[in-house]
Design a protein around this motif. Sequence first.
Motif, PDB file in Angstrom:
ATOM      1  N   MET A   1      -0.286  18.293  -6.158  1.00 31.47           N
ATOM      2  CA  MET A   1      -0.380  17.351  -5.066  1.00 31.47           C
ATOM      3  C   MET A   1      -1.619  17.687  -4.231  1.00 31.47           C
ATOM      4  O   MET A   1      -1.838  18.830  -3.858  1.00 31.47           O
ATOM      5  CB  MET A   1       0.885  17.418  -4.217  1.00 31.47           C
ATOM      6  CG  MET A   1       0.923  16.419  -3.111  1.00 31.47           C
ATOM      7  SD  MET A   1       2.600  16.410  -2.436  1.00 31.47           S
ATOM      8  CE  MET A   1       2.230  15.896  -0.809  1.00 31.47           C
ATOM      9  N   ALA A   2      -2.407  16.699  -3.919  1.00 33.89           N
ATOM     10  CA  ALA A   2      -3.646  16.916  -3.164  1.00 33.89           C
ATOM     11  C   ALA A   2      -3.327  17.168  -1.696  1.00 33.89           C
ATOM     12  O   ALA A   2      -2.351  16.659  -1.158  1.00 33.89           O
ATOM     13  CB  ALA A   2      -4.555  15.693  -3.291  1.00 33.89           C
ATOM     14  N   ASP A  55     -12.609  10.975  -2.448  1.00 36.17           N
ATOM     15  CA  ASP A  55     -12.682  10.166  -3.665  1.00 36.17           C
ATOM     16  C   ASP A  55     -11.397   9.367  -3.869  1.00 36.17           C
ATOM     17  O   ASP A  55     -10.462   9.443  -3.076  1.00 36.17           O
ATOM     18  CB  ASP A  55     -13.032  11.033  -4.885  1.00 36.17           C
ATOM     19  CG  ASP A  55     -11.933  12.014  -5.273  1.00 36.17           C
ATOM     20  OD1 ASP A  55     -10.763  11.814  -4.889  1.00 36.17           O
ATOM     21  OD2 ASP A  55     -12.263  12.995  -5.965  1.00 36.17           O
ATOM     22  N   TRP A  56     -11.350   8.606  -4.943  1.00 43.76           N
ATOM     23  CA  TRP A  56     -10.231   7.702  -5.199  1.00 43.76           C
ATOM     24  C   TRP A  56      -8.920   8.439  -5.453  1.00 43.76           C
ATOM     25  O   TRP A  56      -7.841   7.858  -5.351  1.00 43.76           O
ATOM     26  CB  TRP A  56     -10.561   6.757  -6.355  1.00 43.76           C
ATOM     27  CG  TRP A  56     -10.771   7.446  -7.681  1.00 43.76           C
ATOM     28  CD1 TRP A  56     -11.890   8.065  -8.125  1.00 43.76           C
ATOM     29  CD2 TRP A  56      -9.806   7.600  -8.709  1.00 43.76           C
ATOM     30  NE1 TRP A  56     -11.699   8.591  -9.372  1.00 43.76           N
ATOM     31  CE2 TRP A  56     -10.411   8.305  -9.765  1.00 43.76           C
ATOM     32  CE3 TRP A  56      -8.473   7.188  -8.862  1.00 43.76           C
ATOM     33  CZ2 TRP A  56      -9.751   8.623 -10.931  1.00 43.76           C
ATOM     34  CZ3 TRP A  56      -7.820   7.497 -10.039  1.00 43.76           C
ATOM     35  CH2 TRP A  56      -8.457   8.211 -11.050  1.00 43.76           C
ATOM     36  N   ARG A  57      -9.015   9.735  -5.726  1.00 41.40           N
ATOM     37  CA  ARG A  57      -7.804  10.541  -5.926  1.00 41.40           C
ATOM     38  C   ARG A  57      -7.349  11.228  -4.634  1.00 41.40           C
ATOM     39  O   ARG A  57      -6.344  11.911  -4.616  1.00 41.40           O
ATOM     40  CB  ARG A  57      -8.045  11.609  -6.984  1.00 41.40           C
ATOM     41  CG  ARG A  57      -8.205  11.042  -8.363  1.00 41.40           C
ATOM     42  CD  ARG A  57      -8.366  12.164  -9.335  1.00 41.40           C
ATOM     43  NE  ARG A  57      -8.307  11.643 -10.690  1.00 41.40           N
ATOM     44  CZ  ARG A  57      -8.530  12.363 -11.747  1.00 41.40           C
ATOM     45  NH1 ARG A  57      -8.828  13.648 -11.623  1.00 41.40           N
ATOM     46  NH2 ARG A  57      -8.460  11.834 -12.941  1.00 41.40           N
ATOM     47  N   GLY A  58      -8.131  11.084  -3.590  1.00 41.71           N
ATOM     48  CA  GLY A  58      -7.792  11.716  -2.324  1.00 41.71           C
ATOM     49  C   GLY A  58      -8.393  13.090  -2.129  1.00 41.71           C
ATOM     50  O   GLY A  58      -8.140  13.743  -1.117  1.00 41.71           O
ATOM     51  N   ALA A  59      -9.194  13.543  -3.081  1.00 42.65           N
ATOM     52  CA  ALA A  59      -9.834  14.852  -2.970  1.00 42.65           C
ATOM     53  C   ALA A  59     -11.067  14.750  -2.072  1.00 42.65           C
ATOM     54  O   ALA A  59     -11.820  13.780  -2.144  1.00 42.65           O
ATOM     55  CB  ALA A  59     -10.230  15.366  -4.350  1.00 42.65           C
ATOM     56  N   GLU A  60     -11.269  15.758  -1.238  1.00 46.20           N
ATOM     57  CA  GLU A  60     -12.410  15.790  -0.329  1.00 46.20           C
ATOM     58  C   GLU A  60     -13.595  16.488  -0.973  1.00 46.20           C
ATOM     59  O   GLU A  60     -13.422  17.435  -1.743  1.00 46.20           O
ATOM     60  CB  GLU A  60     -12.047  16.509   0.966  1.00 46.20           C
ATOM     61  CG  GLU A  60     -11.031  15.775   1.791  1.00 46.20           C
ATOM     62  CD  GLU A  60     -10.791  16.424   3.142  1.00 46.20           C
ATOM     63  OE1 GLU A  60     -11.471  17.418   3.476  1.00 46.20           O
ATOM     64  OE2 GLU A  60      -9.925  15.940   3.865  1.00 46.20           O
ATOM     65  N   HIS A  61     -14.798  16.014  -0.636  1.00 45.61           N
ATOM     66  CA  HIS A  61     -16.031  16.583  -1.164  1.00 45.61           C
ATOM     67  C   HIS A  61     -17.048  16.693  -0.028  1.00 45.61           C
ATOM     68  O   HIS A  61     -17.183  15.772   0.775  1.00 45.61           O
ATOM     69  CB  HIS A  61     -16.616  15.697  -2.273  1.00 45.61           C
ATOM     70  CG  HIS A  61     -15.655  15.437  -3.387  1.00 45.61           C
ATOM     71  ND1 HIS A  61     -15.494  16.295  -4.441  1.00 45.61           N
ATOM     72  CD2 HIS A  61     -14.783  14.417  -3.590  1.00 45.61           C
ATOM     73  CE1 HIS A  61     -14.584  15.813  -5.270  1.00 45.61           C
ATOM     74  NE2 HIS A  61     -14.128  14.683  -4.765  1.00 45.61           N
TER      75      HIS A  61
END
Length: 142
Positions: A1-2, A55-61
């Motif tokens: 889970m993100a 991103d579209w998956r909810g991950a931060e960059h």
Amino acid sequence: MAARPSHGGGGGVSRLESELFFLIARFLSAGPCREAAEVLVREIEQHKLLPRRVDWRGAEHERSFAEMVLSHTHLVPEHLLLVVQRLGPLLDREIPPSVPGVCSLLGAGRQSLLRTRKGAGLQHRFNTRVTDGASFLSMAFF
């Protein structure tokens, strides 16, 4: 889970502070203080103060300053100035100043952009009189 995204910058700053750092650097980069802008951009990137991309998956960059500029092409370098120019007239309609038509970011009391309906404005955090150069410098830079 993100992890739940914060969308803010690193270094413990809020999203608003991250955006403000970006807009200040953008503003400086188009004027006579380009070297100051370069130093600020380096420090912003070094301390990871820019808002993160999700991103579209909810991950931060993390993003570089150049990536921020490219992803916000609708923002001209003078965007911060344009925002600030709109604040005075909006506030004047809600809480009239003591001297109409005089607008300054440096105003105090009823001329302050921080004035409220209740009082003249927010108190300066030092609430002291400047009596010598050393006191002035300590208040201005610390």
